[in-house]
Design a protein around this motif. Structure first.
Motif, PDB file in Angstrom:
ATOM      1  N   TYR A   1       0.744  -1.254  -0.116  1.00 52.73           N
ATOM      2  CA  TYR A   1      -0.077   0.113  -0.018  1.00 52.73           C
ATOM      3  C   TYR A   1       0.725   1.278  -0.036  1.00 52.73           C
ATOM      4  O   TYR A   1       0.627   2.001  -0.716  1.00 52.73           O
ATOM      5  N   ALA A   2       1.881   1.246   1.072  1.00 57.27           N
ATOM      6  CA  ALA A   2       2.760   2.204   1.022  1.00 57.27           C
ATOM      7  C   ALA A   2       3.587   2.583  -0.654  1.00 57.27           C
ATOM      8  O   ALA A   2       3.849   3.668  -0.820  1.00 57.27           O
TER       9      ALA A   2
ATOM     10  N   LEU B   1       2.442   2.119  -3.650  1.00 58.84           N
ATOM     11  CA  LEU B   1       1.552   2.555  -4.378  1.00 58.84           C
ATOM     12  C   LEU B   1       0.942   4.127  -3.959  1.00 58.84           C
ATOM     13  O   LEU B   1       0.349   4.603  -4.498  1.00 58.84           O
ATOM     14  N   GLY B   2       1.288   4.104  -2.472  1.00 58.38           N
ATOM     15  CA  GLY B   2       0.632   5.440  -1.902  1.00 58.38           C
ATOM     16  C   GLY B   2      -0.734   5.694  -1.946  1.00 58.38           C
ATOM     17  O   GLY B   2      -1.240   6.486  -2.007  1.00 58.38           O
ATOM     18  N   VAL B   3      -1.467   4.443  -1.680  1.00 59.86           N
ATOM     19  CA  VAL B   3      -2.894   4.217  -1.490  1.00 59.86           C
ATOM     20  C   VAL B   3      -3.015   3.805   0.025  1.00 59.86           C
ATOM     21  O   VAL B   3      -2.191   3.119   0.656  1.00 59.86           O
ATOM     22  N   SER B   4      -4.371   4.035   0.575  1.00 62.28           N
ATOM     23  CA  SER B   4      -4.690   3.485   1.622  1.00 62.28           C
ATOM     24  C   SER B   4      -5.290   2.154   1.758  1.00 62.28           C
ATOM     25  O   SER B   4      -5.444   1.435   0.527  1.00 62.28           O
ATOM     26  N   GLU B   5      -5.296   1.359   2.889  1.00 64.57           N
ATOM     27  CA  GLU B   5      -5.572   0.033   3.130  1.00 64.57           C
ATOM     28  C   GLU B   5      -6.998   0.034   2.333  1.00 64.57           C
ATOM     29  O   GLU B   5      -7.408  -1.070   2.176  1.00 64.57           O
ATOM     30  N   SER B   6      -7.876   0.847   2.423  1.00 68.17           N
ATOM     31  CA  SER B   6      -9.238   0.779   1.935  1.00 68.17           C
ATOM     32  C   SER B   6      -9.499   1.413   0.499  1.00 68.17           C
ATOM     33  O   SER B   6     -10.510   1.474   0.167  1.00 68.17           O
ATOM     34  N   ALA B   7      -8.291   1.454  -0.188  1.00 76.69           N
ATOM     35  CA  ALA B   7      -8.422   1.655  -1.482  1.00 76.69           C
ATOM     36  C   ALA B   7      -9.120   0.880  -2.432  1.00 76.69           C
ATOM     37  O   ALA B   7      -9.190  -0.303  -2.242  1.00 76.69           O
ATOM     38  N   THR B   8      -9.943   1.504  -3.132  1.00 76.80           N
ATOM     39  CA  THR B   8     -10.909   0.697  -4.257  1.00 76.80           C
ATOM     40  C   THR B   8      -9.998   0.270  -5.472  1.00 76.80           C
ATOM     41  O   THR B   8      -8.775   0.888  -5.537  1.00 76.80           O
TER      42      THR B   8
ATOM     43  N   VAL C   1       6.582  -1.161  -7.799  1.00 77.99           N
ATOM     44  CA  VAL C   1       5.355  -0.966  -8.242  1.00 77.99           C
ATOM     45  C   VAL C   1       4.675  -1.973  -8.792  1.00 77.99           C
ATOM     46  O   VAL C   1       3.532  -2.074  -8.440  1.00 77.99           O
ATOM     47  N   GLY C   2       5.336  -2.656  -9.909  1.00 77.97           N
ATOM     48  CA  GLY C   2       4.812  -3.720 -10.529  1.00 77.97           C
ATOM     49  C   GLY C   2       4.336  -4.854  -9.500  1.00 77.97           C
ATOM     50  O   GLY C   2       3.112  -5.366  -9.697  1.00 77.97           O
ATOM     51  N   GLU C   3       5.269  -5.237  -8.738  1.00 82.75           N
ATOM     52  CA  GLU C   3       5.016  -6.253  -7.859  1.00 82.75           C
ATOM     53  C   GLU C   3       3.912  -5.895  -6.903  1.00 82.75           C
ATOM     54  O   GLU C   3       3.118  -6.796  -6.782  1.00 82.75           O
TER      55      GLU C   3
ATOM     56  N   VAL D   1      -0.339  -7.917  -6.707  1.00 77.75           N
ATOM     57  CA  VAL D   1      -0.825  -8.392  -5.387  1.00 77.75           C
ATOM     58  C   VAL D   1      -2.378  -7.732  -5.172  1.00 77.75           C
ATOM     59  O   VAL D   1      -3.191  -8.300  -5.089  1.00 77.75           O
ATOM     60  N   LEU D   2      -2.234  -6.549  -5.222  1.00 76.69           N
ATOM     61  CA  LEU D   2      -3.426  -5.651  -4.639  1.00 76.69           C
ATOM     62  C   LEU D   2      -4.406  -5.666  -5.718  1.00 76.69           C
ATOM     63  O   LEU D   2      -5.564  -5.214  -5.505  1.00 76.69           O
ATOM     64  N   LYS D   3      -4.387  -5.938  -7.194  1.00 76.69           N
ATOM     65  CA  LYS D   3      -5.319  -5.980  -7.876  1.00 76.69           C
ATOM     66  C   LYS D   3      -6.058  -7.250  -7.932  1.00 76.69           C
ATOM     67  O   LYS D   3      -7.394  -7.243  -8.473  1.00 76.69           O
ATOM     68  N   ASP D   4      -5.574  -8.252  -7.357  1.00 72.89           N
ATOM     69  CA  ASP D   4      -6.177  -9.430  -7.303  1.00 72.89           C
ATOM     70  C   ASP D   4      -6.899  -9.547  -5.942  1.00 72.89           C
ATOM     71  O   ASP D   4      -6.471  -9.886  -4.771  1.00 72.89           O
ATOM     72  N   PRO D   5      -8.163  -9.851  -5.892  1.00 74.73           N
ATOM     73  CA  PRO D   5      -8.746  -9.918  -4.538  1.00 74.73           C
ATOM     74  C   PRO D   5      -8.537 -10.906  -3.618  1.00 74.73           C
ATOM     75  O   PRO D   5      -8.208 -10.568  -2.380  1.00 74.73           O
ATOM     76  N   GLU D   6      -8.240 -12.179  -4.226  1.00 79.06           N
ATOM     77  CA  GLU D   6      -7.967 -13.116  -3.316  1.00 79.06           C
ATOM     78  C   GLU D   6      -6.130 -13.011  -2.823  1.00 79.06           C
ATOM     79  O   GLU D   6      -6.206 -12.962  -1.473  1.00 79.06           O
TER      80      GLU D   6
END
Length: 317
Positions: free
Chosen positions: A7-8, A10-17, A49-51, A55-60
């Motif tokens: 999350y850090a 990508l600079g987004v919060s844990e609740s990011a959509t 960033v790619g890594e 991870v974060l794009k995949d819900p599982e």
């Protein structure tokens, strides 16, 4: 192995959509692309960033990562997954971003078995760690705190299941409360916290005592305060009155000439302990709501006899 906070990265919060995550990835991927960026660490940042996006794009995978993130890193920033951890989502298919052809971090490979060959699986860890301590509160009536009691306590511990996922498990325990517990005091029950990892010792349970308000007593540390009404003649002439304590009724001598607010001490009648508290009795002179004709005549005679007395003398009136 260093812990990766995706999350850090990508600079987004844990609740990011998902949309926010995708937008952040595209922005940073353009910024750090080796063919465009002139920054010295562009290649490493581009890989991170790619890594993170993989991870974060995949819900599982994101759900699995969130569970491990709760587990957290050690104080030195290193990380080891819990014993028996194995990714349920795996990383054996296609559909990857520009980061596919590049080597993922050791952290990524350890968690998802990806990077070098995609699907290498989890390497069994033998980490030994003490279970986390658990904090709970127990509410007591003053009488329970004074005499001691047993209370049924329900709380939650965290442990890892056979797939290495951290889960919350409810636990019930009968707790013996010793006599004399005061507000804010803690009881430590060794080994009643969350289970240890890899054969490590279990954590402890810390119970904080809260005292429910009492209709008559006020608690100050180990001392107990109570306001006791007395009649005007008891205050004027002195008397022996019965007053309540948590341990039972006792007799108290009211000295002659006592005023409202006078404090009398009952030694050792507060909360028990190595140094027991006292009970402080605060006198309150109370007038009868109605007077008989004879009583009124006596008050009038008293007013004549004590006409020199001015209770408002200090107010200069």
């Amino acid at each position: 192995m260093d812990f990766k906070d995706y999350y850090a990265v990508l600079g987004v919060s844990e609740s990011a959509t998902p949309e926010e995550i995708k937008k952040a990835y595209r922005k940073l991927a353009r910024k750090y692309h080796p063919d465009v960026s002139k920054e010295s660490d562009a290649d490493a940042r581009f890989k991170d960033v790619g890594e993170a996006y993989e991870v974060l794009k995949d819900p599982e995978k994101r759900a699995e990562y969130d569970e491990l993130r709760k587990y957290g890193a050690r104080k030195d920033g290193s990380f080891e997954p819990p014993p028996g951890w194995q990714s349920a989502s795996g990383f054996g298919g296609g559909g990857y971003t520009d980061a596919d052809a590049r080597q993922f971090s050791d952290f990524f490979e350890e968690i998802f078995g990806g990077g070098r060959g995609f699907g290498g699986g989890f390497r069994q860890q033998t980490m030994r760690s003490r279970g986390e301590d658990v904090h709970a509160r127990v509410a007591l009536f003053l009488e329970e705190a004074f005499h001691g009691c047993e209370k049924q306590l329900s709380y939650t511990v965290h442990e890892f299941d056979d797939r290495g996922r951290m889960i919350a498990r409810p636990k019930n325990l009968k707790v013996k409360i010793p006599a004399g517990m005061k507000e804010g005091q803690h009881i430590r029950l060794k080994g009643q916290g969350s289970p240890g990892i890899g054969g490590g010792p279990d954590g402890d349970l810390f119970i904080e005592v809260e005292l429910a308000p009492h209709p008559h007593f006020t608690v100050e540390g180990r001392d107990l305060l109570i306001t006791v009404p007395v009649a005007p003649w008891e205050a004027a002439l002195g008397a022996t009155v019965t007053v309540p304590t948590v341990g039972g009724k006792v007799k108290l001598k009211v000295p002659p000439g006592s005023n409202s607010g006078r404090r009398l001490r009952l030694k050792g009648k507060g909360l028990p302990g190595k140094h027991p508290g006292d009970q402080i009795v605060v006198l309150q002179v109370v007038m009868p709501e109605q007077h008989s004709h004879e009583a009124r005549s006596l008050y009038e005679k008293l007013a004549e006899e004590e006409s020199h007395f001015n209770p408002r003398q200090k107010l200069h009136v």
